[in-house]
Motif scaffolding. Sequence first.
Motif, short mmCIF file in Angstrom:
data_model
loop_
_atom_site.label_atom_id
_atom_site.label_comp_id
_atom_site.label_asym_id
_atom_site.label_seq_id
_atom_site.Cartn_x
_atom_site.Cartn_y
_atom_site.Cartn_z
N ILE A 86 0.89 -1.03 0.05
CA ILE A 86 -0.03 -0.03 -0.09
C ILE A 86 0.78 1.13 0.10
N THR A 87 0.77 2.21 -0.91
CA THR A 87 1.42 3.31 -1.44
C THR A 87 0.48 4.68 -0.91
N PRO A 88 1.10 5.77 -0.90
CA PRO A 88 0.02 6.79 -0.66
C PRO A 88 -0.69 7.25 -2.12
N LYS A 89 -0.18 6.55 -3.24
CA LYS A 89 -0.87 6.89 -4.34
C LYS A 89 -1.49 5.64 -5.01
N GLY A 90 -1.43 4.50 -4.46
CA GLY A 90 -2.30 3.43 -5.00
C GLY A 90 -1.70 2.07 -4.46
N LYS A 126 -6.75 2.75 -4.79
CA LYS A 126 -7.07 1.86 -5.67
C LYS A 126 -5.81 0.86 -6.09
N VAL A 127 -6.09 -0.16 -6.51
CA VAL A 127 -4.95 -1.03 -7.11
C VAL A 127 -4.50 -0.45 -8.58
N VAL A 128 -3.32 0.06 -8.66
CA VAL A 128 -2.90 0.46 -9.72
C VAL A 128 -1.88 -0.31 -10.79
N ALA A 129 -1.56 -1.24 -10.09
CA ALA A 129 -0.49 -2.20 -10.79
C ALA A 129 -0.50 -3.48 -10.25
N VAL A 130 -0.40 -4.61 -11.24
CA VAL A 130 -0.11 -6.00 -10.72
C VAL A 130 1.24 -6.23 -11.45
N ILE A 131 2.30 -6.88 -10.66
CA ILE A 131 3.33 -7.45 -11.43
C ILE A 131 3.31 -9.08 -11.17
N VAL A 132 3.43 -9.67 -12.50
CA VAL A 132 3.27 -11.06 -12.52
C VAL A 132 4.59 -11.60 -12.50
#
Length: 322
Positions: free
Chosen positions: A72-76, A103-109
């Motif tokens: 969890i970051t301050p921007k997503g 919001k969830v802004v990125a998913v790393i696979v």
Amino acid sequence: MRLPHLDLRAYALRVLFLVSALLLLSVSTAHASDDLILKPIQVAPHTYFVKGLPEMGSSKNQNFISNAGFVITPKGVVVVDALGSPALAKKLIAEIKKLSSQKVVAVIVTHYHADHVYGLQEFKRVGAKIYAQGEGRNYISSETAKQRLIASRIDFAPLVNASTNLISADVWIDQSFMLTVGGVEFKIGRVGPAHAPEDLIVYVPSEKVLFAGDLVFRGRIPFVGNADSKGWLQALNEIESLNPSIVIPGHGAHSINPIEDIRFTREYLRYLRQSMAKAAIDMDPFEEAYRQADWSEYEGMPLFRAANRMNAYNVYLSIQAE
């Protein structure tokens, strides 16, 4: 003898009632059996993960056999891996919402194995950008991936079904990539071919947490599949060189003693290679080599019967190809 009068309309209504009751019962049973709860485990100030079950995937466990994490970051929120079914991904998104309004802004696979990616479409639905290593393009366009998905729609029905699709990345990474969200750095590096051709690791320096994907297994026999076992051993050295305080593996509990806990995966791979090498090089029968090996250290572990023989055979073949 006169047969009693049969009211066909009443009979049809009765049959309809019974069928409807059975359908309602099956639906309510399905909902009642959906008692799988994802419980995020906090491992650092802003980092959490959910721990998959040490089992083979099934409809009952919703293919919840691998880990996924998030920061969890301050921007997503940045998520690492998407779990093994859309239903699981929805649950993970719901758990994230309980912990953050971001919001969830990125998913790393970390790699494109089914138990890590079948939930990707749910993250795309909420607007997340997908990051993966470029070799993943070869997999998702392959006949192997298509056939695996067809089989999964049967094996994990109805949780994986005709609406479940393989999702391509928005950003394909070559060797390394720095993702920064809300001032938090995510150092993404390629370490494959190892467990898979497209292996990525994700290091978060501010949290001193490393997401290792399936390069590290804890509490169960690793899945080797068509892995490059020699490359995998080198990848473990790269993980150790980063000196993380915490490692989140692809399967099993997180580690607060990475050097010690990585040793299990390393020693297992080394033993597979050691026990299979002579037979593979001399072209001796696999069964003979497998029978002569001492598996006593591993045979009591979860998934030994399901995975160990296949692992040994694949290492036997890969050594012949080296």
